[in-house]
Design an enzyme around this catalytic site. Structure first.
Site, PDB file in Angstrom:
ATOM      1  CD  GLU A  70      53.688  81.369  44.900  1.00 26.30           C
ATOM      2  OE1 GLU A  70      53.758  81.916  46.024  1.00 26.30           O
ATOM      3  OE2 GLU A  70      53.232  81.926  43.884  1.00 26.30           O
ATOM      4  CG  ASP A 101      61.599  86.311  48.836  1.00 22.10           C
ATOM      5  OD1 ASP A 101      61.926  87.224  48.035  1.00 22.10           O
ATOM      6  OD2 ASP A 101      60.813  86.488  49.776  1.00 22.10           O
ATOM      7  CG  ASP A 123      50.558  91.278  48.092  1.00 18.87           C
ATOM      8  OD1 ASP A 123      50.011  92.398  48.172  1.00 18.87           O
ATOM      9  OD2 ASP A 123      50.580  90.468  49.031  1.00 18.87           O
ATOM     10  CG  ASP A 159      42.944  93.732  39.457  1.00 18.51           C
ATOM     11  OD1 ASP A 159      44.023  93.347  39.967  1.00 18.51           O
ATOM     12  OD2 ASP A 159      41.875  93.779  40.090  1.00 18.51           O
ATOM     13  CE1 TYR A 199      43.580  86.256  42.644  1.00 24.25           C
ATOM     14  CE2 TYR A 199      45.883  85.807  42.162  1.00 24.25           C
ATOM     15  CZ  TYR A 199      44.838  85.859  43.060  1.00 24.25           C
ATOM     16  OH  TYR A 199      45.045  85.504  44.368  1.00 24.25           O
ATOM     17  CD  GLU A 200      44.949  88.559  31.638  1.00 19.77           C
ATOM     18  OE1 GLU A 200      44.928  89.288  30.622  1.00 19.77           O
ATOM     19  OE2 GLU A 200      45.908  87.798  31.919  1.00 19.77           O
TER      20      GLU A 200
END
Length: 217
Positions: A70, A101, A123, A159, A199-200
């Site tokens: 991250e 990164d 993203d 998604d 998120y899922e």
């Protein structure tokens, strides 16, 4: 998700024994697994957010070493704090974190060092001019091709149908092999035992379909 800046997160990350920064990781190239208590097969998640997925993967698979990657320090700080909270009951000695990164990964990992790569709800960078920033762009796939062992795989979930279709097109135009593809992963038998990200859980509870692909070298 990028959080607002948290005061003191830079010092927190620097002092965290569970985490290494990019410069130190580059120095460790060839011996990155020295950050673990024991050398095991290595799997990484790129853009892990607050780390729910990779924490649960580490707990479920104690014979594998995991590195959560991250670049945002405020987000990484939250992931480390949550790991520590879980460790009040039991140590998770096969999970470490890397602040860098993804573009730098071939400077950190040896060729063929990584067994599996996870890309979860990255993203989407929806504007065409930002396509090269997508973690499934040709440039990033070239980086993964270097660090992933022969026969290693990338598992990608999202998604965002637009990002998924873009990623499929990139794979079809590359030397990568598409091993699995679904625009509704949770309806597939392959979803049995699936470990979800935050998120899922959120998106699927709202009725959104989850897309998944697995590609290999």
């Amino acid at each position: 998700m990028r959080l607002r800046h948290i005061k003191g997160c830079e010092d927190f990350i620097t002092d965290a024994k569970e985490c290494i920064r990019e410069d130190k990781a580059i120095e460790l190239k060839g011996s990155i697994q020295d950050i673990f208590e024991e050398k095991r097969p290595l799997q990484i998640e790129i853009g892990m957010g607050k780390g729910q997925f990779i924490r649960n993967m580490a707990i479920t698979h104690p014979n594998i070493n995991f590195i959560g990657i991250e670049k945002y320090e405020s987000v990484l700080m939250k992931a480390i704090q949550r790991k520590r909270n879980l460790e009040k009951e039991k140590s998770i000695d096969n999970l470490r974190f890397l602040c860098t990164d993804a573009k730098k990964l071939s400077e950190i990992f040896e060729a063929g060092e990584v067994d599996k790569i996870f890309l979860n709800f990255s993203d989407p960078w929806p504007k065409d001019r930002h396509a090269n920033r997508r973690l499934t762009s040709p440039d990033f796939l070239n980086v993964y091709d270097i660090i992933l062992k022969k026969g290693g795989v990338i598992e990608f979930k999202t998604d965002n149908v637009g990002l998924f279709e873009y990623s499929l097109d990139v794979v079809k135009d590359s030397k990568w092999k598409l091993d699995f593809c679904s625009f509704d992963f949770h309806s597939e038998k392959e979803s049995e035992g699936n470990i979800m990200t935050e998120y899922e859980e959120k998106f699927s509870s709202q009725g959104n379909k989850i897309c998944k692909m697995i590609i290999s070298r």
